[in-house]
Write a protein that holds these residues in place. Structure first.
Motif, PDB file in Angstrom:
ATOM      1  N   PRO A   1      49.935   0.483   2.868  1.00 20.14           N
ATOM      2  CA  PRO A   1      48.517   0.522   3.221  1.00 20.14           C
ATOM      3  C   PRO A   1      47.720   1.604   2.495  1.00 20.14           C
ATOM      4  O   PRO A   1      46.541   1.395   2.199  1.00 20.14           O
ATOM      5  N   LYS A   2      48.343   2.729   2.173  1.00 19.27           N
ATOM      6  CA  LYS A   2      47.598   3.803   1.517  1.00 19.27           C
ATOM      7  C   LYS A   2      47.750   3.783   0.003  1.00 19.27           C
ATOM      8  O   LYS A   2      46.776   3.894  -0.736  1.00 19.27           O
ATOM      9  N   TYR A   3      48.994   3.602  -0.472  1.00 19.41           N
ATOM     10  CA  TYR A   3      49.259   3.731  -1.908  1.00 19.41           C
ATOM     11  C   TYR A   3      49.228   2.400  -2.643  1.00 19.41           C
ATOM     12  O   TYR A   3      49.326   2.368  -3.858  1.00 19.41           O
TER      13      TYR A   3
END
Length: 101
Positions: free
Chosen positions: A44-46
């Motif tokens: 989800p972030k990277y």
């Protein structure tokens, strides 16, 4: 014949059960195999594509599947505390590889 088709069209849909393809990693318990299922998801972030494995216990009535076999499993009612899957059969790897995204 047309009315039968209309009845089928308006019938309530059957519950679709989840199906996975995985590799048998253990066949030691009686009438049970442990199947490793791999899935991919995006972090989800990277935003990197990650791979995760899950080991599921599946019912094998005839003890016919051995370690290393590619099998298709389907969700089932609980058969024991940890066993909620049943083996449908060997996975046709050539067809499955072509259909995979």
């Amino acid at each position: 014949a047309v009315q039968n088709q209309m009845r089928m069209f308006h019938a309530t849909p059957a519950v679709l059960k989840q199906q996975f393809i995985g590799t048998v990693v253990s066949d030691k318990p009686q009438k049970t195999v442990i199947v490793s299922v791999e899935r991919t998801y995006k972090h989800p972030k990277y935003h990197k594509t990650m791979r995760a494995r899950t080991k599921l216990m599946a019912h094998d009535e005839l003890d016919e599947y051995k370690v290393g076999d590619m099998v298709r499993i389907e969700q089932h009612r609980p058969l024991s505390r940890n066993k909620h899957w049943v083996v449908l059969g060997h996975a046709d790897t050539a067809r499955e590889a072509a259909a995979a995204p």
